[in-house]
Design a protein around this motif. Structure first.
Motif, mmCIF file in Angstrom:
data_model
loop_
_atom_site.group_PDB
_atom_site.id
_atom_site.type_symbol
_atom_site.label_atom_id
_atom_site.label_comp_id
_atom_site.label_asym_id
_atom_site.label_seq_id
_atom_site.Cartn_x
_atom_site.Cartn_y
_atom_site.Cartn_z
ATOM 1 N N ASP A 172 1.022 -1.110 0.093
ATOM 2 C CA ASP A 172 -0.031 0.059 0.116
ATOM 3 C C ASP A 172 1.066 1.558 -0.022
ATOM 4 O OD1 ASP A 172 -2.668 -1.343 -0.010
ATOM 5 O OD2 ASP A 172 -2.270 -1.875 2.131
ATOM 6 N N SER A 173 2.220 1.105 0.466
ATOM 7 C CA SER A 173 3.108 2.199 0.230
ATOM 8 C C SER A 173 3.369 2.561 -1.250
ATOM 9 C CB SER A 173 4.127 2.109 1.130
ATOM 10 O OG SER A 173 4.122 2.575 2.617
ATOM 11 N N SER A 174 3.712 1.584 -1.684
ATOM 12 C CA SER A 174 3.892 1.794 -3.354
ATOM 13 C C SER A 174 2.499 2.276 -3.966
ATOM 14 C CB SER A 174 4.357 0.477 -3.907
ATOM 15 O OG SER A 174 5.661 0.097 -3.521
ATOM 16 N N ARG A 175 1.444 1.805 -3.549
ATOM 17 C CA ARG A 175 0.163 2.468 -4.198
ATOM 18 C C ARG A 175 0.065 3.962 -3.805
ATOM 19 N NH1 ARG A 175 -4.553 -0.836 -1.864
ATOM 20 N NH2 ARG A 175 -5.543 -0.104 -3.773
ATOM 21 N N ALA A 176 0.647 4.151 -2.531
ATOM 22 C CA ALA A 176 0.394 5.612 -2.178
ATOM 23 C C ALA A 176 1.489 6.463 -2.877
ATOM 24 C CB ALA A 176 0.267 5.731 -0.738
ATOM 25 N N TYR A 177 2.756 6.052 -2.541
ATOM 26 C CA TYR A 177 3.912 6.951 -2.945
ATOM 27 C C TYR A 177 4.150 6.993 -4.500
ATOM 28 C CZ TYR A 177 5.074 7.780 1.896
ATOM 29 O OH TYR A 177 5.058 8.258 3.372
ATOM 30 N N GLN A 178 4.299 5.990 -5.221
ATOM 31 C CA GLN A 178 4.519 5.915 -6.627
ATOM 32 C C GLN A 178 3.128 5.728 -7.428
ATOM 33 O OE1 GLN A 178 6.495 3.126 -4.585
ATOM 34 N NE2 GLN A 178 7.534 5.091 -4.422
ATOM 35 N N ASP A 230 -3.224 2.869 -10.053
ATOM 36 C CA ASP A 230 -3.214 1.853 -8.999
ATOM 37 C C ASP A 230 -2.871 0.457 -9.744
ATOM 38 O OD1 ASP A 230 -3.320 1.304 -6.248
ATOM 39 O OD2 ASP A 230 -5.300 0.539 -6.599
ATOM 40 N N ALA A 231 -3.546 0.322 -10.733
ATOM 41 C CA ALA A 231 -3.670 -0.860 -11.519
ATOM 42 C C ALA A 231 -2.081 -1.070 -11.854
ATOM 43 C CB ALA A 231 -4.428 -0.989 -12.822
ATOM 44 N N ASP A 255 -0.180 -4.613 -10.580
ATOM 45 C CA ASP A 255 0.339 -5.389 -11.457
ATOM 46 C C ASP A 255 1.588 -6.000 -11.115
ATOM 47 O OD1 ASP A 255 -1.868 -5.874 -13.111
ATOM 48 O OD2 ASP A 255 -1.259 -4.600 -14.719
ATOM 49 N N LEU A 256 2.472 -5.038 -10.861
ATOM 50 C CA LEU A 256 3.933 -5.340 -10.529
ATOM 51 C C LEU A 256 3.891 -6.227 -8.988
ATOM 52 C CD1 LEU A 256 5.825 -1.938 -11.017
ATOM 53 C CD2 LEU A 256 5.682 -3.792 -12.420
ATOM 54 N N HIS A 257 2.992 -5.954 -8.538
ATOM 55 C CA HIS A 257 2.861 -6.707 -7.125
ATOM 56 C C HIS A 257 2.629 -8.067 -7.456
ATOM 57 C CE1 HIS A 257 2.633 -7.512 -2.817
ATOM 58 N NE2 HIS A 257 1.439 -7.778 -2.875
ATOM 59 N N ILE A 312 2.940 -9.792 -10.214
ATOM 60 C CA ILE A 312 3.947 -10.551 -10.869
ATOM 61 C C ILE A 312 5.144 -10.825 -9.902
ATOM 62 C CG2 ILE A 312 5.875 -10.172 -12.501
ATOM 63 C CD1 ILE A 312 3.875 -8.352 -14.161
ATOM 64 N N GLY A 313 5.403 -9.938 -9.061
ATOM 65 C CA GLY A 313 6.702 -10.129 -8.058
ATOM 66 C C GLY A 313 6.271 -10.848 -6.933
ATOM 67 N N SER A 314 5.002 -10.568 -6.323
ATOM 68 C CA SER A 314 5.040 -11.167 -4.820
ATOM 69 C C SER A 314 3.668 -12.001 -5.052
ATOM 70 C CB SER A 314 4.875 -10.240 -3.906
ATOM 71 O OG SER A 314 6.004 -9.224 -3.799
ATOM 72 N N GLY A 315 3.184 -12.399 -6.256
ATOM 73 C CA GLY A 315 2.014 -13.247 -6.065
ATOM 74 C C GLY A 315 0.622 -12.449 -5.486
ATOM 75 N N GLY A 316 0.618 -11.188 -5.551
ATOM 76 C CA GLY A 316 -0.415 -10.382 -5.061
ATOM 77 C C GLY A 316 -0.696 -10.613 -3.702
ATOM 78 N N LEU A 317 0.278 -10.923 -2.613
ATOM 79 C CA LEU A 317 0.196 -11.290 -1.411
ATOM 80 C C LEU A 317 -0.315 -9.988 -0.897
ATOM 81 C CD1 LEU A 317 0.242 -13.103 1.295
ATOM 82 C CD2 LEU A 317 2.860 -11.955 1.579
ATOM 83 N N LEU A 318 -1.435 -10.039 0.209
ATOM 84 C CA LEU A 318 -2.074 -8.811 0.817
ATOM 85 C C LEU A 318 -1.798 -9.300 2.267
ATOM 86 C CD1 LEU A 318 -4.871 -7.531 -1.098
ATOM 87 C CD2 LEU A 318 -2.739 -6.556 -1.152
ATOM 88 N N PRO A 319 -1.615 -8.184 3.211
ATOM 89 C CA PRO A 319 -1.606 -8.171 4.824
ATOM 90 C C PRO A 319 -2.965 -8.763 5.035
ATOM 91 C CG PRO A 319 -0.587 -6.413 4.166
ATOM 92 C CD PRO A 319 -1.425 -6.832 3.006
ATOM 93 N N ASP A 320 -3.151 -9.698 6.106
ATOM 94 C CA ASP A 320 -4.376 -9.971 7.158
ATOM 95 C C ASP A 320 -5.011 -8.589 7.674
ATOM 96 O OD1 ASP A 320 -4.494 -12.920 6.915
ATOM 97 O OD2 ASP A 320 -2.544 -12.504 7.711
ATOM 98 N N LEU A 321 -4.174 -7.811 8.122
ATOM 99 C CA LEU A 321 -4.668 -6.662 8.409
ATOM 100 C C LEU A 321 -3.623 -5.425 8.129
ATOM 101 C CD1 LEU A 321 -6.961 -5.117 10.195
ATOM 102 C CD2 LEU A 321 -5.441 -5.275 12.088
ATOM 103 N N THR A 322 -4.253 -4.286 7.462
ATOM 104 C CA THR A 322 -3.194 -3.162 7.523
ATOM 105 C C THR A 322 -3.484 -2.160 8.510
ATOM 106 O OG1 THR A 322 -2.980 -3.712 4.967
ATOM 107 C CG2 THR A 322 -2.369 -1.536 5.911
ATOM 108 N N VAL A 323 -2.891 -1.926 9.385
ATOM 109 C CA VAL A 323 -2.834 -0.778 10.217
ATOM 110 C C VAL A 323 -2.435 0.637 9.798
ATOM 111 C CG1 VAL A 323 -2.520 0.159 12.531
ATOM 112 C CG2 VAL A 323 -2.510 -2.136 12.499
ATOM 113 N N LEU A 324 -3.465 1.667 9.414
ATOM 114 C CA LEU A 324 -2.976 3.103 8.744
ATOM 115 C C LEU A 324 -3.078 3.781 9.944
ATOM 116 C CD1 LEU A 324 -2.647 4.728 6.439
ATOM 117 C CD2 LEU A 324 -5.067 4.741 5.919
ATOM 118 N N LEU A 325 -2.014 4.426 10.337
ATOM 119 C CA LEU A 325 -1.753 5.304 11.305
ATOM 120 C C LEU A 325 -1.963 6.985 10.890
ATOM 121 C CD1 LEU A 325 1.407 3.903 13.165
ATOM 122 C CD2 LEU A 325 -1.218 3.864 13.984
ATOM 123 N N THR A 326 -2.594 7.765 11.348
ATOM 124 C CA THR A 326 -2.853 8.838 10.662
ATOM 125 C C THR A 326 -2.520 10.147 11.573
ATOM 126 O OG1 THR A 326 -5.223 9.108 11.174
ATOM 127 C CG2 THR A 326 -4.592 8.028 8.941
#
Length: 211
Positions: free
Chosen positions: A102-108, A116-117, A121-123, A125-139
């Motif tokens: 999500d940092s790559s999505r936000a920064y790049q 975002d697509a 897509d890079l994710h 190809i490179g990491s099999g689309g792995l996502l966290p079980d939970l993303t803690v977004l600190l604001t």
């Protein structure tokens, strides 16, 4: 092997929100419950990914365009996921990562102008689309972030931290939009207040995942 399923928690947010501090506190709390915990960061976490991190964050030279930057982040993440994150989850460990895709999505993406697509897509190809079980977004509000960064590094940040306010505003807006789009994966946490207060908010949101 713990006999329990591993969990993957990512801490996300803009600059100066306290990810590193909260990651350490969360790891300590989980270890106190008898869980194996692996703490890591992005870009980094493996020797290859740390080498790419040094290139990405160096303030020497002209730096990277958004597309080259996204490719480097994706390459570092691919090594990180293959060699550290997936094996740890498979053996039942809890992985706490300071930044993830999500940092790559936000920064790049949000900040750098890629779609975002393209980043996803890079994710894939490179990491099999792995996502966290939970993303803690600190604001935190922008002025709080600026104050914390000034105290932390005297205003001399790395190449990404040193980008202008408009860039970081786009990053913050992108993170907010991700949380709205995927409320089941994101826990948006107010990071204003003492570290102990913020930690309590995080633990309350983690209750459903804890054994």
């Amino acid at each position: 092997m713990t006999g329990l399923p591993g969990q993957f928690i990512a801490l996300e947010g803009g600059e100066g929100v306290g990810k590193s501090t909260q990651g350490r506190m969360l790891a300590d709390a989980l270890r106190a419950r008898g869980l194996e915990v692996v703490t890591t960061r992005e870009p980094g976490g493996t020797p290859g990914a740390e080498a790419i991190r040094a290139m990405l964050l160096s303030t020497e030279g002209e730096g990277w365009g958004a597309r080259a930057e996204a490719l480097l982040f994706a390459a570092a993440r691919a090594d990180h996921v293959e060699k550290l994150i997936r094996p740890a989850i498979a053996r039942g460990a809890w992985v706490i990562c300071d930044r993830f895709v999500d940092s790559s999505r936000a920064y790049q993406g949000g900040g750098g102008g890629l779609s975002d697509a393209e980043v996803l897509d890079l994710h894939r190809i490179g990491s099999g689309g792995l996502l966290p079980d939970l993303t803690v977004l600190l604001t935190v509000p922008p002025e709080v972030s600026a104050q914390r960064l000034a105290l932390r590094d005297g205003g001399t940040g790395d190449r990404i931290e040193s980008r202008g306010a408009a860039y970081h505003a786009r990053v913050a807006e992108a993170f907010r939009s991700f949380a709205v789009q995927a409320p089941d994966r994101f826990a948006e946490i107010d990071a204003v207040g003492s570290p102990a207060d913020v930690h309590s908010r995080i633990m309350a949101r983690l209750a459903g995942l804890l054994p």
